[in-house]
Design a protein around this motif. Structure first.
Motif, PDB file in Angstrom:
ATOM      1  N   ALA A 115       0.812  -1.221   0.000  1.00 41.10           N
ATOM      2  CA  ALA A 115       0.000   0.000   0.000  1.00 41.10           C
ATOM      3  C   ALA A 115       0.844   1.269   0.000  1.00 41.10           C
ATOM      4  O   ALA A 115       0.291   2.379  -0.008  1.00 41.10           O
ATOM      5  N   GLY A 116       2.184   1.139   0.019  1.00 41.93           N
ATOM      6  CA  GLY A 116       3.066   2.299  -0.048  1.00 41.93           C
ATOM      7  C   GLY A 116       3.345   2.946   1.286  1.00 41.93           C
ATOM      8  O   GLY A 116       3.915   4.041   1.339  1.00 41.93           O
ATOM      9  N   ARG A 117       2.972   2.285   2.384  1.00 47.45           N
ATOM     10  CA  ARG A 117       3.180   2.868   3.710  1.00 47.45           C
ATOM     11  C   ARG A 117       4.589   2.584   4.214  1.00 47.45           C
ATOM     12  O   ARG A 117       5.251   1.642   3.796  1.00 47.45           O
ATOM     13  N   SER A 118       5.030   3.400   5.157  1.00 49.76           N
ATOM     14  CA  SER A 118       6.316   3.198   5.801  1.00 49.76           C
ATOM     15  C   SER A 118       6.193   2.127   6.870  1.00 49.76           C
ATOM     16  O   SER A 118       5.184   2.042   7.582  1.00 49.76           O
ATOM     17  N   VAL A 119       7.228   1.324   6.986  1.00 53.97           N
ATOM     18  CA  VAL A 119       7.289   0.246   7.970  1.00 53.97           C
ATOM     19  C   VAL A 119       8.560   0.430   8.787  1.00 53.97           C
ATOM     20  O   VAL A 119       9.635   0.702   8.237  1.00 53.97           O
ATOM     21  N   ARG A 120       8.440   0.278  10.093  1.00 55.83           N
ATOM     22  CA  ARG A 120       9.593   0.476  10.959  1.00 55.83           C
ATOM     23  C   ARG A 120      10.477  -0.774  10.951  1.00 55.83           C
ATOM     24  O   ARG A 120      10.013  -1.885  11.221  1.00 55.83           O
ATOM     25  N   LEU A 121      11.747  -0.586  10.612  1.00 56.97           N
ATOM     26  CA  LEU A 121      12.735  -1.656  10.646  1.00 56.97           C
ATOM     27  C   LEU A 121      13.628  -1.463  11.864  1.00 56.97           C
ATOM     28  O   LEU A 121      14.192  -0.395  12.071  1.00 56.97           O
ATOM     29  N   ARG A 122      13.722  -2.509  12.672  1.00 56.66           N
ATOM     30  CA  ARG A 122      14.669  -2.537  13.789  1.00 56.66           C
ATOM     31  C   ARG A 122      15.496  -3.804  13.646  1.00 56.66           C
ATOM     32  O   ARG A 122      14.940  -4.893  13.455  1.00 56.66           O
ATOM     33  N   ALA A 123      16.831  -3.662  13.729  1.00 54.41           N
ATOM     34  CA  ALA A 123      17.683  -4.815  13.485  1.00 54.41           C
ATOM     35  C   ALA A 123      18.905  -4.799  14.394  1.00 54.41           C
ATOM     36  O   ALA A 123      19.383  -3.744  14.809  1.00 54.41           O
ATOM     37  N   THR A 124      19.392  -5.989  14.701  1.00 53.67           N
ATOM     38  CA  THR A 124      20.672  -6.139  15.362  1.00 53.67           C
ATOM     39  C   THR A 124      21.626  -6.834  14.395  1.00 53.67           C
ATOM     40  O   THR A 124      21.190  -7.591  13.525  1.00 53.67           O
ATOM     41  N   GLY A 125      22.932  -6.551  14.567  1.00 52.46           N
ATOM     42  CA  GLY A 125      23.911  -7.093  13.656  1.00 52.46           C
ATOM     43  C   GLY A 125      24.764  -8.194  14.273  1.00 52.46           C
ATOM     44  O   GLY A 125      24.851  -8.321  15.496  1.00 52.46           O
ATOM     45  N   LEU A 126      25.368  -8.971  13.411  1.00 54.90           N
ATOM     46  CA  LEU A 126      26.346  -9.973  13.810  1.00 54.90           C
ATOM     47  C   LEU A 126      27.700  -9.441  13.345  1.00 54.90           C
ATOM     48  O   LEU A 126      28.072  -9.592  12.179  1.00 54.90           O
ATOM     49  N   PRO A 127      28.442  -8.775  14.240  1.00 51.90           N
ATOM     50  CA  PRO A 127      29.640  -8.047  13.798  1.00 51.90           C
ATOM     51  C   PRO A 127      30.705  -8.946  13.190  1.00 51.90           C
ATOM     52  O   PRO A 127      30.907 -10.090  13.597  1.00 51.90           O
ATOM     53  N   ALA A 128      31.358  -8.408  12.162  1.00 54.08           N
ATOM     54  CA  ALA A 128      32.502  -9.040  11.513  1.00 54.08           C
ATOM     55  C   ALA A 128      33.359  -7.915  10.963  1.00 54.08           C
ATOM     56  O   ALA A 128      32.936  -6.759  10.910  1.00 54.08           O
ATOM     57  N   ASP A 129      34.572  -8.249  10.551  1.00 47.52           N
ATOM     58  CA  ASP A 129      35.461  -7.199  10.032  1.00 47.52           C
ATOM     59  C   ASP A 129      34.837  -6.484   8.843  1.00 47.52           C
ATOM     60  O   ASP A 129      35.043  -5.279   8.657  1.00 47.52           O
ATOM     61  N   CYS A 130      34.076  -7.207   8.024  1.00 44.16           N
ATOM     62  CA  CYS A 130      33.450  -6.573   6.865  1.00 44.16           C
ATOM     63  C   CYS A 130      32.053  -6.029   7.170  1.00 44.16           C
ATOM     64  O   CYS A 130      31.480  -5.305   6.352  1.00 44.16           O
TER      65      CYS A 130
END
Length: 386
Positions: A115-130
């Motif tokens: 429908a073209g609406r905004s969606v909230r993204l929340r994320a955690t990362g798995l750290p690496a050198d890259c």
């Protein structure tokens, strides 16, 4: 002489603007009036459609790389968890994935994006050198991310069951609420309108078949999970219960929110209402004969959900004509019926697909492989011991 035509010949007619298309409902009426042979000589394509809950659906999303880059470990879209295990910024959001309550889930998020609406993204990362970043929050829209497509493991069941409840308390199921003491009966298929019940032996569809999916163009990608074409069948070829299924794929960015809607089943969880239309090329008379079956020719099993087992008791078979009459009789008791699939919207899907074909917007594809005609349906009997 028997009528025969190829998909290439039909596509040439589409390009010339001379193709003759009927919806499944129109085809059945034409056969009743003129017979299979006459209709097969005049019709090139049958447009079928359904609009129903399809919880075995989901969206693959590529959100694009952040700066500094992140490798997603966990991600939530409007509070609904998405799977992150196959690429740094790729997600798979299941339609049946629940959010913080049973009332909102992946199907709703997918519908919001379409429908073209905004969606909230929340994320955690798995750290690496890259990928040094540890967390990320943003608002995303469909137009501002890379690939976004539906990839649905199991859609468009070829027939299904009728759910009833012979117990003494309400049951909350994937068919909705089943009232106690046979208070109602719920069925999930549109019967004679349903795409695969118009091609019972899977002769007209296959891997690579182009379809109407959610208001855009999609394809049959593979057999669906729980694909069971070996189901018992009536002499007319139609299955007496759940049989073939399809895995579908299509570009979410092409889709129309009218045909992609989040829904929920009370005390069960979220799902996705989805419009799917499948064209059946009339290559010979057998295609018309297979699509001419009426609701009175098709049956579904009545299953008692009050017994919490994989194999539940059945009250026998009922026809879709009986189901659509508004009531069936079970052991002398009249039981009111209700559909999950929308007949009106299913007819509309078929009509839109018909218009697309007739206008030259939509050409047919030759399947690259057939769907399996035989497949067992396996179950987990007991855990393996080491």
């Amino acid at each position: 002489m028997a009528t025969e035509r190829s998909i290439d010949e039909i596509n040439a007619k589409i390009r010339r603007g001379t193709v003759r298309v009927l919806t499944a409902a129109e085809l059945k009426a034409a056969v009743r009036a003129a017979g299979v042979t006459a209709v097969a000589a005049e019709v090139d394509v049958i447009a079928t459609g359904t609009f129903e809950p399809m919880e075995s659906s989901g969206a693959i999303l590529n959100i694009g790389h952040t700066d500094p880059p992140i490798r997603l470990a966990k991600a939530w879209l409007n509070g609904v968890e998405a799977y992150c295990g196959f690429g740094a910024v790729d997600l798979y959001l299941g339609a049946a994935q629940m959010g913080e309550s049973l009332d909102y889930g992946g199907g709703h998020v997918i519908a919001e994006l379409v429908a073209g609406r905004s969606v909230r993204l929340r994320a955690t990362g798995l750290p690496a050198d890259c990928y040094p970043r540890r967390d990320y929050e943003s608002q995303i829209q469909l137009a501002a991310i890379n690939q976004a497509y539906l990839f649905n493991p199991r859609n468009v069941y070829q027939n299904f069951i009728v759910g009833v409840n012979g117990g003494d308390r309400p049951l909350y199921t994937y068919l909705g609420t089943l009232q106690p003491r046979l208070g109602n009966a719920v069925y999930a298929s549109v019967g004679a309108l349903s795409p695969l019940l118009n091609d019972a032996l899977l002769r007209s569809v296959g891997i690579g078949t182009r379809i109407f999916l959610g208001g855009g163009t999609g394809y049959i990608a593979w057999e669906g999970t729980q694909h069971f074409p070996s189901q018992k069948r009536l002499p007319n070829g139609s299955p007496v219960g759940p049989a073939a299924t399809l895995a579908l794929i299509g570009d979410l960015k092409q889709m129309d929110p009218f045909w992609v809607r989040g829904c929920r089943f009370y005390n069960y969880g979220p799902s996705l209402m989805l419009g799917v239309g499948i064209p059946l090329p009339v290559t010979d008379e057998t295609v018309v004969a297979a699509a001419s079956l009426a609701d009175g020719d098709l049956v579904a099993p009545v299953i008692d959900f009050s017994i919490p087992r994989r194999v539940r008791p059945t009250f026998g078979l009922v026809s879709y004509a009986q189901l659509k009459s508004g009531q069936i009789t079970i052991e002398g008791q009249k039981v009111r019926t209700a559909p999950l699939a929308s007949t009106a919207f299913s007819l509309r899907v078929a009509q839109v697909l018909k218009e697309w074909i007739a206008s030259g917007r939509f050409e047919l594809t030759q399947p690259v492989a057939s769907l399996p005609a035989e497949r067992p349906l396996l179950a987990q009997e007991r855990p393996l011991l080491s």
